[in-house]
Write a protein that holds these residues in place. Structure first.
Motif: not given
Length: 820
Positions: A257-259, A275-279, A284-288
């Motif tokens: 999920n790209k939020i 912030i990218y969140i794994v279902e 956390i999948y990634g931070i930008d």
């Protein structure tokens, strides 16, 4: 024996040290910086540099699957069949086919909010999975400048060791480290730096470490010198709005999920970005994320961008950070600054627990010859290839260093600067021997920076001589200074000298010997500066500075005894006598008379304290509990643990006085403590106490004097070390005392929530100050004010309103403070 060699040869032949390198671009041919590249189901990886290039060195005995992961793009798998020790693999990444199926919004529920709520609920579990580990760590830092003037505030800038080109721009710092770290949340760290490299300094040691690189968004606050609120903090919904911008599946068929993260209020310590969140796991999948300088209360900083990439291991079922980049833009006075830090974590080994003595106060060490690694080591070890600019900078700086460290070059530069000119008699002169690392200086007879005015001396200024010698490898430093001070109205010259020697930079042992004739304030903490007193006297005819004369000799020694405990001893002889006003000069004429130089009797212009002499011995210690430190070959760097207060103790004995009544004993203690309460500001405490013994008739000079202020300005910057409206000597005591200073700076916590007022970016500050001495009502001050006042990048003003009480209301006033 032959069979043994054959066996060894067979083993090594099947374990190939491979290097894969190449370039990663998008479908349009644009290079992609900081692509996360790692070997599938391992924690071995790297990242592309700013030009999209990467290198990956690893030991392999078979086929390898590489994953290329980049936020916003499809993850690619590439299988490598190892046939040689070096291969080139260029990869093109396609943009992710984002999808956001039609969402049925029921009862106004935002799907992004649901995801964030689950991420918040799961963050303790996700954080605990990776709370103890060992890993390899790589760090690279680069700083660039643009449009640097040749002079700043009258001082020559030069070319900064060859960093600046003809446009006054260039790379001023480039450094790398390779280390092995052990880490346990929240802040236990043990790091050994295996290799260290600085462009243009082959004998230096980089300051890049894993310390303060743990930007953990599973925590409520992320420390950037001010606590920034994580987008998945417990109270995140008070500060952020969320939007589910898209979803996509990674190569493991996990839904990501790209939020989009947006601040609710602009001026608070918050992030913005994605912030990218794994279902399902809600990890956390990634931070930008971007950080605005004004939100950090760092106005010179414009923008800072933080990117974190996480990789997944199907065996451990963990998402782990393996690449982190932090870059910033800043500027002031037309000068531009940019910088970037790249951090790579690899070869993780997660632990259930560490042995008890794994972590101690020593948090960073350097391996032997860490700064002497050959280029081949860096080529085979560096996980992120250098850019062309960085490669050229290393070559350029190292070449310049070779030239500029040579005796021939240093002697030629010294010969030019050592030329004596006639006007040097007036302006000052310095003779250097840069090769042997010493210099000799003459201050000149017109050192206007020392010019000041007081009613005892009138206009007065300094001149003098100084000698300095240093050794960067051993940390030894020696200085010898002599100062000539002449007061024109008093028509008197005073001369004193000082010898200082630091033995090392391990325990910072030092010896000081000084003596001569000097003019001194009754309060040796010098509560009013010469500059402020000059303004107060010349413009307002308030001569608050009270002075006496002393001929003295002093010897002092200090060092850190053990980690966190330092001690100092001092023996002093002083011969003291009274001074009187010698001038009534003022710039703004009025009919008022100056007060006398008597600190207790402002209208007594004739009588004085008795001339006398005394010896004093002082022993003091400071204790910093839990103090951490970095052990560098060129010295020790202490890091205070903010969890504990700092304690100080002192004993002083006055003896051998001209009259035995002047002899005394004195003990004192002090507590200093600062505590940050999340994003609600910083609370500071300074409590001191002391007691005199056998001191009924001691000299007023030896009383305990409190740092008062009657000028309504504070240039010192410290508000928990002094009072705001207290007359300088009104509460001085030769008995017992307790002095209390409390302050809470909300760091914008209240102000940034009030519409319109939050645009000012001011910080609300409250304070309390008190003196308790026997047989006297306590003196108290209550203050409220604003800090961080200014405009744009210039926020150096503080204004406080103070009310003072002692046996009733004493008065009020405004205090103006400046800090730079």
């Amino acid at each position: 024996m032959k069979q043994l060699f054959s066996l060894l040869f067979f083993l090594f032949a099947n374990i190939i040290v491979s290097q894969i390198k190449g370039t990663v671009t998008d479908t349009n041919g644009n290079v992609l910086p900081f692509v996360n590249i790692y070997i599938q189901d391992t924690y071995i990886g790297t990242t592309t540099n700013e030009n999209g290039k990467y290198e990956l060195n690893y030991i392999n005995s078979g086929n390898t699957v590489l994953l290329f992961q980049y936020l916003g793009y499809k993850t690619q798998k590439k299988e490598i069949n190892t046939i040689s020790s070096s291969q080139e693999l260029n990869v093109i990444l396609e943009e992710e086919n984002f999808q956001l199926n039609e969402v049925v919004v029921q009862n106004g529920i935002n799907p992004a909010n649901e995801i964030i709520q689950k991420a918040i609920a799961s963050k303790k579990i996700n954080a605990a999975k990776t709370d103890k580990f060992e890993a390899d760590f790589y760090s690279r830092g680069i700083f660039k400048v643009k449009d640097i003037p040749k002079k700043i505030m009258g001082f020559e800038v030069g070319d900064i060791d060859g960093s600046l080109d003809s446009t006054r721009s260039g790379v001023i710092y480039l450094s790398e480290t390779v280390s092995r770290i052990k880490f346990e949340k929240p802040n236990n760290l043990k790091e050994e730096i295996i290799a260290s490299k600085i462009a243009g300094d082959d004998s230096g040691f980089s300051y890049n470490t894993a310390l303060n690189t743990n930007y953990d968004f599973y925590e409520n606050y992320v420390d950037f010198d001010i606590n920034m609120i994580s987008p998945i903090a417990d109270n995140a919904f008070n500060y952020y709005k969320y939007k589910l911008e898209s979803t996509f599946y990674d190569d493991k068929n996990q839904l990501i999920n790209k939020i989009q993260v947006t601040p609710k209020r602009d001026k608070e310590p918050v992030f913005e970005g994605y912030i990218y969140i794994v279902e399902d796991s809600w990890a956390i999948y990634g931070i930008d994320l971007d950080i605005k300088g004004y939100r950090m209360q760092q106005p010179i900083l414009e923008t800072m961008k933080l990117i974190q990439n996480f990789s997944y291991n199907k065996e451990s079922k963990l998402w782990v950070k393996n690449v982190q980049s932090l870059d910033f833009d800043a500027g002031i006075f037309g000068m531009k600054f940019t910088g970037k830090f790249t951090h790579v974590f690899s070869n993780y080994k997660f632990k259930d627990s560490f042995e008890k003595k794994t972590f101690g106060n020593e948090i960073v060490t350097f391996a032997e010859n860490a700064n002497k690694k050959e280029d081949s080591f860096w080529k085979n070890t560096r996980p992120v290839p250098l850019t062309e600019e960085e490669t050229k900078n290393y070559i350029k700086k190292d070449s310049i260093q070779t030239i500029r460290k040579s005796k021939t070059y240093l002697d030629s530069i010294d010969a030019k600067s050592n030329k004596f000119k006639v006007f040097d008699i007036i302006n000052g002169y310095t003779y250097k021997n840069s090769h042997k690392k010493w210099n000799f200086s003459y201050q000149g007879v017109t050192d206007l920076s020392s010019l000041s005015f007081n009613t005892v001396q009138g206009w007065n200024l300094n001149s003098g001589f100084s000698f300095r010698k240093w050794n960067e490898e051993t940390g030894k430093f020696t200085s010898i200074n002599t100062t000539f001070n002449y007061g024109f109205a008093e028509d008197r010259l005073r001369v004193n000298g000082r010898f200082y020697h630091r033995f090392n930079t391990k325990n910072y042992a030092n010896l000081i010997i000084s003596g001569g004739s000097a003019i001194s304030q009754f309060n040796d903490n010098e509560p009013i500066s010469a500059f402020i007193n000059s303004i107060s006297t010349l413009f307002f005819k308030n001569n608050f500075m009270k002075l006496y004369n002393k001929e003295f000799a002093e010897i002092a020694y200090g060092q850190e005894v053990v980690n966190g405990i330092s001690a100092n001893g001092k023996l002093t002889y002083e011969n003291r006598h009274t001074l009187f006003n010698n001038t009534d000069y003022t710039l703004i004429k009025n009919n008022d008379d100056y007060f006398s130089n008597n600190p207790l009797q402002p209208y007594n212009y004739t009588s004085a304290f008795e001339k006398h002499s005394i010896f004093k011995f002082n022993l003091s210690t400071r204790i910093r509990f839990g103090q951490k430190y970095i052990s560098r070959p060129d010295g020790k760097i202490n890091i205070q643990d903010d969890k504990y207060p700092v304690l100080s103790f002192a004993y002083e004995k006055g003896f051998g006085g001209t009259n035995s009544n002047y002899n005394y004993d004195f003990i004192a203690g002090r507590i200093d403590y600062n505590k940050t309460f999340g994003n609600k500001g910083e609370f500071s405490v300074n409590i001191r106490g002391g007691k005199f013994f056998n001191a009924d008739n001691i000299s007023f000079i030896d009383y305990k004097h409190f740092n008062g202020n009657q000028t309504h300005v504070n240039f010192r910057g410290s508000y928990i070390n002094s009072f705001n409206l207290l007359p300088y000597y009104s509460n001085s005591t030769n008995d017992a005392y307790i002095e209390t200073h409390l302050q809470h700076n909300f760091k914008g916590y209240i102000m940034n929530k009030i519409p319109l007022l939050n645009k000012l970016q001011w910080n609300l500050v409250g304070g309390f100050h008190q003196i308790n001495v026997p047989n006297t009502k306590p003196y108290q001050e209550f203050s409220v004010g604003f800090d961080n006042i200014g405009f744009g990048k210039f926020r150096f003003l503080r204004i406080d309103y103070i009310r003072a009480y002692q046996n009733g209301y004493q008065g009020d006033g405004i205090m103006f403070g400046l800090r730079f």
